[in-house]
Enzyme design. Structure first.
Site, PDB file in Angstrom:
ATOM      1  N   THR A  12       0.443  -1.594  -0.161  1.00 49.04           N
ATOM      2  CA  THR A  12      -0.207  -0.099   0.523  1.00 49.04           C
ATOM      3  C   THR A  12       0.899   1.400   0.017  1.00 49.04           C
ATOM      4  O   THR A  12       0.332   2.333  -0.049  1.00 49.04           O
ATOM      5  CB  THR A  12      -0.494  -0.334   1.280  1.00 49.04           C
ATOM      6  OG1 THR A  12      -0.237  -0.179   2.466  1.00 49.04           O
ATOM      7  CG2 THR A  12      -1.524  -1.224   1.211  1.00 49.04           C
ATOM      8  N   ALA A  14       3.922   4.117  -1.739  1.00 56.47           N
ATOM      9  CA  ALA A  14       4.473   4.291  -3.113  1.00 56.47           C
ATOM     10  C   ALA A  14       4.386   3.252  -3.956  1.00 56.47           C
ATOM     11  O   ALA A  14       4.789   3.111  -4.990  1.00 56.47           O
ATOM     12  CB  ALA A  14       5.200   5.925  -2.706  1.00 56.47           C
ATOM     13  N   VAL A  15       6.060   2.450  -3.176  1.00 56.87           N
ATOM     14  CA  VAL A  15       7.058   1.873  -3.721  1.00 56.87           C
ATOM     15  C   VAL A  15       5.972   0.979  -4.661  1.00 56.87           C
ATOM     16  O   VAL A  15       5.750  -0.136  -5.227  1.00 56.87           O
ATOM     17  CB  VAL A  15       8.169   1.754  -3.253  1.00 56.87           C
ATOM     18  CG1 VAL A  15       8.834   0.961  -4.950  1.00 56.87           C
ATOM     19  CG2 VAL A  15       8.627   2.612  -3.409  1.00 56.87           C
ATOM     20  N   ARG A 102      21.956  -4.282   2.259  1.00 57.09           N
ATOM     21  CA  ARG A 102      22.649  -3.429   0.619  1.00 57.09           C
ATOM     22  C   ARG A 102      24.310  -3.953   0.409  1.00 57.09           C
ATOM     23  O   ARG A 102      25.394  -4.058  -0.021  1.00 57.09           O
ATOM     24  CB  ARG A 102      22.827  -2.032   0.921  1.00 57.09           C
ATOM     25  CG  ARG A 102      21.065  -1.557  -0.127  1.00 57.09           C
ATOM     26  CD  ARG A 102      20.655  -0.090  -0.101  1.00 57.09           C
ATOM     27  NE  ARG A 102      19.578  -0.251  -0.929  1.00 57.09           N
ATOM     28  CZ  ARG A 102      18.503   1.012  -0.559  1.00 57.09           C
ATOM     29  NH1 ARG A 102      19.783   2.144  -0.165  1.00 57.09           N
ATOM     30  NH2 ARG A 102      17.833   1.089  -1.027  1.00 57.09           N
ATOM     31  N   CYS A 133      17.791   4.810  -5.158  1.00 52.76           N
ATOM     32  CA  CYS A 133      17.500   5.238  -5.979  1.00 52.76           C
ATOM     33  C   CYS A 133      18.003   6.214  -7.425  1.00 52.76           C
ATOM     34  O   CYS A 133      18.707   5.559  -8.239  1.00 52.76           O
ATOM     35  CB  CYS A 133      16.250   5.772  -5.601  1.00 52.76           C
ATOM     36  SG  CYS A 133      16.124   7.251  -4.375  1.00 52.76           S
ATOM     37  N   GLN A 160      16.583  15.087  -5.988  1.00 46.11           N
ATOM     38  CA  GLN A 160      15.566  14.360  -5.744  1.00 46.11           C
ATOM     39  C   GLN A 160      14.485  14.951  -4.925  1.00 46.11           C
ATOM     40  O   GLN A 160      14.308  15.684  -4.233  1.00 46.11           O
ATOM     41  CB  GLN A 160      16.880  13.872  -4.805  1.00 46.11           C
ATOM     42  CG  GLN A 160      18.175  13.026  -4.508  1.00 46.11           C
ATOM     43  CD  GLN A 160      18.672  12.121  -4.065  1.00 46.11           C
ATOM     44  OE1 GLN A 160      19.831  12.677  -3.702  1.00 46.11           O
ATOM     45  NE2 GLN A 160      17.962  10.597  -2.987  1.00 46.11           N
ATOM     46  N   GLY A 164      11.305  10.679  -2.991  1.00 45.09           N
ATOM     47  CA  GLY A 164      12.016   9.799  -1.842  1.00 45.09           C
ATOM     48  C   GLY A 164      11.645   9.301  -1.117  1.00 45.09           C
ATOM     49  O   GLY A 164      12.666   8.828  -0.357  1.00 45.09           O
ATOM     50  N   LYS A 219      25.853   5.998   0.881  1.00 41.62           N
ATOM     51  CA  LYS A 219      25.173   4.887   0.190  1.00 41.62           C
ATOM     52  C   LYS A 219      25.583   4.995  -0.905  1.00 41.62           C
ATOM     53  O   LYS A 219      25.960   3.518  -2.025  1.00 41.62           O
ATOM     54  CB  LYS A 219      23.687   5.177   0.147  1.00 41.62           C
ATOM     55  CG  LYS A 219      22.955   4.530   1.596  1.00 41.62           C
ATOM     56  CD  LYS A 219      21.332   5.089   1.355  1.00 41.62           C
ATOM     57  CE  LYS A 219      20.653   4.926   2.850  1.00 41.62           C
ATOM     58  NZ  LYS A 219      19.477   4.974   2.622  1.00 41.62           N
ATOM     59  N   HIS A 247      14.111  11.967  -9.755  1.00 41.60           N
ATOM     60  CA  HIS A 247      15.899  12.510  -9.680  1.00 41.60           C
ATOM     61  C   HIS A 247      16.159  12.601 -10.650  1.00 41.60           C
ATOM     62  O   HIS A 247      16.155  11.993 -11.541  1.00 41.60           O
ATOM     63  CB  HIS A 247      16.410  10.961  -8.545  1.00 41.60           C
ATOM     64  CG  HIS A 247      15.544  11.008  -7.376  1.00 41.60           C
ATOM     65  ND1 HIS A 247      14.840  11.786  -6.296  1.00 41.60           N
ATOM     66  CD2 HIS A 247      16.244  10.024  -6.740  1.00 41.60           C
ATOM     67  CE1 HIS A 247      13.788  11.272  -5.391  1.00 41.60           C
ATOM     68  NE2 HIS A 247      14.867  10.102  -5.269  1.00 41.60           N
TER      69      HIS A 247
END
Length: 342
Positions: A12, A14-15, A102, A133, A160, A164, A219, A247
Site C-alpha cells: 500500500t 508508494a513503491v 545492501r 534510487c 532528489q 524519495g 550510500k 531524481h
C-alpha cells in the site's frame, strides 16, 4: 512458462503500488499475488489487472502459508530485517528495496543492466538487495563509460524529489505550496524534512556522518563500488528539491583514458534501458517531468571538460519510484527467473 506466487511487502506504499503497476505492464508470470502490509493497512485492497486483491497482514508465518516463491520487500529496513528471514526460511527468494542488506558481503546488490551476474549469489542468504534510487540511475548511465574508458572518479550532485521520502513527504510539499498561495506559509509545519521544502532546496538527505557527508551520500559511494566491482572514487552531494517525482543528477566522470564526447554519446545511448536526450540548442535534455512513469534512465548535456580531455559531464534523470525502486526490483525478479530456469 512457470508462474510464481509473489508477495509484495508494503503493497500500500508508494513503491509497493508502483511495483504492482510495473508487474502488470511487463506481464510478470504471477500465479498468485499476495499483497502484504501492517495490521493497520490489512483488510483493504489493491488493484491488479483490473481486480481488487485483498491486502493481508504481514506475519512471520504468511510466506509459508501462502507458499510464496518471490517476496518483494519495500516497507522499511526494520520490517525487512525482521521478516525477510521468515520469507527465506519458507523457500522464497527475497528482493529487498531497503538499505538493510545492501552492504552485507553475502547479499548481492544488483542493477540488472550493470551486474546481472551477481544474482547467482542469491543462495548465500536467499536475498538480493535493490540499491539506492540515486545510485541505480547513475550506474546505469555510467556502465558503458566504465567498459569503454574506465572510471577513476565520479563527482555527483543530486536533485532528489520528495517522493524519495515517501507519500507523506509529497503531501508535505503540496500542503506547503497550498499554504504559500493562501499567504500562510510561515505557519506551515515541516515534519518529513529538516526545513521547509516548498520554494526551497535542502542540502541534506538522511543524517550527517562523522566525515561530513550524509548517510545518503555515503550510500552512493559504497554502493557504486560494490555494483561496479571497482575501486572508484565517488564524492556525492545529495540535495532535496521541491519536485514530486523524478531524481536528477549532475555527474562529472574522470576517466582513465581521454574521452571523445560525441563517441561517448553514442556509447551511452547503446546502454540497456538508457535513453539519450541531448539537443540543447532545441531545449532537449532530461527533466523530471519527462521521466515520470517511464522505465528508462534519461541522459543529456553530455559534454567534455574545458580543461581536461579525460573528464566528461552529463545530466541524468529517472523516475525514482520506478527505475530507482520498483522497476529495478521487478527486473531483478525477471532476471532471477531467467537464470534459475537455465
Amino acid at each position: 512458462m512457470r508462474k510464481f506466487n509473489v508477495a509484495v511487502v508494503g503493497a500500500t506504499g508508494a513503491v509497493g503500488e508502483e511495483m504492482l503497476r510495473v508487474m502488470e505492464e511487463v506481464e510478470f508470470p504471477v500465479a498468485k499475488l499476495v499483497p502484504l502490509a501492517s495490521a493497520r493497512s490489512a483488510g483493504g485492497t489493491v488493484e491488479y489487472k483490473d481486480e481488487e486483491v485483498k491486502v493481508k497482514e504481514l506475519t512471520e508465518t504468511i510466506f509459508e502459508e501462502e507458499e510464496i516463491d518471490i517476496a518483494l520487500f519495500s516497507a522499511g529496513g526494520s520490517v525487512s530485517a525482521k521478516f525477510a528471514p521468515f520469507a527465506v526460511e519458507a523457500g522464497a527468494v527475497v528482493i529487498d528495496n531497503t538499505s538493510h542488506f545492501r552492504m552485507d558481503p553475502d547479499v548481492p546488490l544488483v542493477v540488472p543492466e550493470v551486474n546481472p551476474e551477481d544474482i547467482t549469489k542469491w543462495r548465500e542468504k536467499g536475498i538480493i538487495a535493490n540499491p539506492n534510487c540515486s545510485t541505480i540511475q547513475m550506474v546505469q548511465a555510467l556502465k558503458p563509460i566504465q567498459e569503454t574508458y574506465g572510471i577513476q572518479r565520479i563527482d555527483v550532485s543530486t536533485y532528489q524529489a520528495t517522493s524519495g521520502a515517501g507519500k507523506s513527504a509529497m503531501d508535505e510539499l503540496v500542503r506547503q505550496m497550498q499554504d504559500f498561495f493562501a499567504f500562510k506559509l510561515d505557519e506551515s509545519e515541516h515534519r518529513k524534512f529538516p526545513h521547509q521544502i516548498a520554494l526551497n532546496v535542502i542540502p541534506q538527505i538522511d543524517v550527517f556522518m562523522e566525515n561530513g557527508f550524509t548517510k545518503e551520500e555515503m550510500k552512493m559511494v559504497n554502493e557504486t563500488n560494490k555494483i561496479m566491482h571497482d575501486a572508484i572514487e565517488v564524492a556525492a552531494t545529495c540535495v532535496r528539491v521541491p519536485t514530486l517525482r523524478g531524481h536528477a543528477e549532475s555527474v562529472t566522470v574522470t576517466c582513465k583514458k581521454d574521452v571523445d564526447p560525441e563517441a561517448a554519446k553514442k556509447i551511452i545511448s547503446e546502454g540497456e534501458n538508457v535513453v539519450v536526450l541531448d539537443d540543447p540548442e532545441n531545449g532537449i535534455y532530461p527533466m523530471p517531468t519527462l521521466c515520470v512513469e517511464k522505465n528508462e534512465t534519461f541522459v543529456g548535456r553530455i559534454r567534455g571538460d574545458i580543461y581536461r580531455p579525460n573528464i566528461l559531464h552529463m545530466f541524468v534523470v529517472a523516475d525514482n519510484l520506478r527505475v530507482g525502486a520498483a522497476t529495478n526490483a521487478v527486473r531483478i525478479a525477471q532476471k532471477w527467473i531467467e537464470m534459475e530456469s537455465i
